[in-house]
Design a protein around this motif. Sequence first.
Motif, PDB file in Angstrom:
ATOM      1  N   LEU A  43      43.945  40.279  43.971  1.00 35.55           N
ATOM      2  CA  LEU A  43      43.866  39.560  45.177  1.00 35.55           C
ATOM      3  C   LEU A  43      43.364  38.527  45.342  1.00 35.55           C
ATOM      4  O   LEU A  43      43.248  37.637  46.834  1.00 35.55           O
ATOM      5  CB  LEU A  43      42.178  40.486  45.151  1.00 35.55           C
ATOM      6  CG  LEU A  43      42.075  40.067  46.880  1.00 35.55           C
ATOM      7  CD1 LEU A  43      42.758  41.527  47.954  1.00 35.55           C
ATOM      8  CD2 LEU A  43      39.855  40.986  46.857  1.00 35.55           C
ATOM      9  N   ASP A  44      43.528  37.388  44.238  1.00 35.39           N
ATOM     10  CA  ASP A  44      43.197  35.847  43.905  1.00 35.39           C
ATOM     11  C   ASP A  44      44.518  35.661  44.770  1.00 35.39           C
ATOM     12  O   ASP A  44      43.960  34.342  45.458  1.00 35.39           O
ATOM     13  CB  ASP A  44      43.761  35.562  43.102  1.00 35.39           C
ATOM     14  CG  ASP A  44      41.450  36.371  42.733  1.00 35.39           C
ATOM     15  OD1 ASP A  44      41.086  35.391  41.344  1.00 35.39           O
ATOM     16  OD2 ASP A  44      41.781  37.220  41.674  1.00 35.39           O
ATOM     17  N   GLY A  45      45.138  35.624  44.085  1.00 30.91           N
ATOM     18  CA  GLY A  45      46.941  34.511  45.226  1.00 30.91           C
ATOM     19  C   GLY A  45      47.071  35.235  46.733  1.00 30.91           C
ATOM     20  O   GLY A  45      47.130  34.799  47.549  1.00 30.91           O
ATOM     21  N   LEU A  68      33.438  44.985  42.945  1.00 28.68           N
ATOM     22  CA  LEU A  68      32.898  43.269  41.800  1.00 28.68           C
ATOM     23  C   LEU A  68      34.063  42.493  42.549  1.00 28.68           C
ATOM     24  O   LEU A  68      33.994  41.406  42.440  1.00 28.68           O
ATOM     25  CB  LEU A  68      32.714  43.668  40.657  1.00 28.68           C
ATOM     26  CG  LEU A  68      31.372  44.165  40.290  1.00 28.68           C
ATOM     27  CD1 LEU A  68      31.518  44.858  39.125  1.00 28.68           C
ATOM     28  CD2 LEU A  68      30.375  43.304  40.361  1.00 28.68           C
ATOM     29  N   LYS A  69      35.256  42.779  42.316  1.00 31.41           N
ATOM     30  CA  LYS A  69      35.962  41.840  42.451  1.00 31.41           C
ATOM     31  C   LYS A  69      36.160  41.184  43.894  1.00 31.41           C
ATOM     32  O   LYS A  69      36.059  39.837  43.365  1.00 31.41           O
ATOM     33  CB  LYS A  69      37.552  43.232  42.072  1.00 31.41           C
ATOM     34  CG  LYS A  69      38.673  41.449  42.568  1.00 31.41           C
ATOM     35  CD  LYS A  69      38.950  40.734  41.218  1.00 31.41           C
ATOM     36  CE  LYS A  69      40.287  39.921  41.564  1.00 31.41           C
ATOM     37  NZ  LYS A  69      40.605  38.606  40.757  1.00 31.41           N
ATOM     38  N   ASP A 109      40.760  42.243  36.220  1.00 27.09           N
ATOM     39  CA  ASP A 109      42.076  42.683  37.354  1.00 27.09           C
ATOM     40  C   ASP A 109      42.209  43.619  35.829  1.00 27.09           C
ATOM     41  O   ASP A 109      42.861  45.153  36.340  1.00 27.09           O
ATOM     42  CB  ASP A 109      43.046  41.865  37.248  1.00 27.09           C
ATOM     43  CG  ASP A 109      42.520  41.358  38.420  1.00 27.09           C
ATOM     44  OD1 ASP A 109      42.616  41.619  39.864  1.00 27.09           O
ATOM     45  OD2 ASP A 109      42.204  40.262  38.393  1.00 27.09           O
ATOM     46  N   PHE A 110      42.140  43.930  34.723  1.00 23.19           N
ATOM     47  CA  PHE A 110      42.423  44.917  33.295  1.00 23.19           C
ATOM     48  C   PHE A 110      41.665  45.644  33.842  1.00 23.19           C
ATOM     49  O   PHE A 110      42.770  46.910  33.885  1.00 23.19           O
ATOM     50  CB  PHE A 110      42.166  44.215  32.183  1.00 23.19           C
ATOM     51  CG  PHE A 110      42.275  45.189  31.204  1.00 23.19           C
ATOM     52  CD1 PHE A 110      43.166  45.146  30.545  1.00 23.19           C
ATOM     53  CD2 PHE A 110      41.073  45.268  30.609  1.00 23.19           C
ATOM     54  CE1 PHE A 110      43.001  46.517  30.157  1.00 23.19           C
ATOM     55  CE2 PHE A 110      41.410  45.925  29.335  1.00 23.19           C
ATOM     56  CZ  PHE A 110      42.263  46.377  28.928  1.00 23.19           C
ATOM     57  N   LEU A 157      35.290  35.761  46.329  1.00 22.43           N
ATOM     58  CA  LEU A 157      34.681  35.682  47.626  1.00 22.43           C
ATOM     59  C   LEU A 157      33.549  34.685  48.035  1.00 22.43           C
ATOM     60  O   LEU A 157      33.733  33.117  48.079  1.00 22.43           O
ATOM     61  CB  LEU A 157      34.116  36.886  48.759  1.00 22.43           C
ATOM     62  CG  LEU A 157      32.881  35.722  50.444  1.00 22.43           C
ATOM     63  CD1 LEU A 157      33.907  36.129  51.613  1.00 22.43           C
ATOM     64  CD2 LEU A 157      32.607  37.127  50.759  1.00 22.43           C
ATOM     65  N   LEU A 158      32.388  34.389  47.019  1.00 20.53           N
ATOM     66  CA  LEU A 158      31.192  34.165  46.449  1.00 20.53           C
ATOM     67  C   LEU A 158      31.498  32.876  45.854  1.00 20.53           C
ATOM     68  O   LEU A 158      31.588  31.811  45.538  1.00 20.53           O
ATOM     69  CB  LEU A 158      29.960  34.974  45.459  1.00 20.53           C
ATOM     70  CG  LEU A 158      29.870  35.558  46.102  1.00 20.53           C
ATOM     71  CD1 LEU A 158      28.499  36.777  45.770  1.00 20.53           C
ATOM     72  CD2 LEU A 158      28.807  35.315  47.331  1.00 20.53           C
ATOM     73  N   GLY A 159      33.117  32.893  44.468  1.00 19.18           N
ATOM     74  CA  GLY A 159      33.143  31.874  43.837  1.00 19.18           C
ATOM     75  C   GLY A 159      34.305  31.083  44.483  1.00 19.18           C
ATOM     76  O   GLY A 159      34.043  29.874  44.724  1.00 19.18           O
TER      77      GLY A 159
END
Length: 341
Positions: free
Chosen positions: A16-18, A92-93, A119-120, A98-100
């Motif tokens: 989801l990061d990218g 959690l992901k 992610d793993f 979001l918070l990071g």
Amino acid sequence: YGIRCQFSSDKFGFSLDGILGYYIQPNIDVVHQSSMVKISLTLTIVFITIGYINGILSFITFNNKKICEVGCGLYLLTSSITTLLTTTMFGLKFSILLLGQMKIITNRLFLYIQCLSIDFLLRVFLNMDQWLNACIAVERAVVTINAIGFQKKRSKKIAKIVIIILSIFIISTCIYDPFYRRLMDDAIDDDSRIWCITSYSSNLQKFNTFIHAFHFCAPFAINLISTLILILKTSRQQAKTRNKTKYIAIIIEQIQVHKHILIAPFVIVILGIPRLVMGFASKCMNSNNDATLYLIGYFVSFIPPMLTFIIFVMPSKFYKEQLGKVWANIKIKINRNFASF
């Protein structure tokens, strides 16, 4: 991506990061974030709610001595646990991302640990769910083939071994991923971000793509073949006692009877296609439209684990009866507790 546009979205892998990370603005509360972030947050809440409802109902149904007398029951119980774990990791992901990116979570060690693990684990749980569905289909086919000769104790013993082997196999085929994950600082003056990226070599990228495809295609093929064997075997058994009925007519009849079993793998594979495509995709996302499509694909790929109750419990009279008995016992206990007060 990045302040200097120094990152490529293929470095994020199936994450989801990218897709969403760059749309989250630092030091701005959720209310004033972009519509993309707000929609994603709403979808995440909906998915988590549905995931937990599905997981809890499935666990209550399959955590039953009578159901777990055979291997199929153990596979379904494990699948319900996997669903709960997947839902938890999914929540959690999104929350940590979001918070990071909003700079509410800044502890680098914590961010590094989640970068290596979440992610793993999501990948492992999603693959495990697909393989468990295949095991259920195989078990059903075996029951039909063996008929009276089917041994419950042997089936249960084999299921325990298969679950352990599957867990080891899936983890071992994905274990390389955390070793190639790292945090990357992206900063100019006071504007800074921390990204979790992957650094695969070209050969490892090919292997990673193959593993994605294998864990997607192999369970589907096993599921489909096992279901067809079940239908054909049942049709032959019916043909022996119904000599006047054409064999093709019996097969069509059995397809109608078992259509929910036949449709299930196709539904799961259709919903899983976006995850497979994203595993192959290596281009950069150059527009909001690209990001939207990737985001939809990411969320859709988490629907299959949320269908355990609908696919396996709802069409089954036996499982619904067992769930009804559990609810009846729960009501009796609640009434007794209220009466004691």
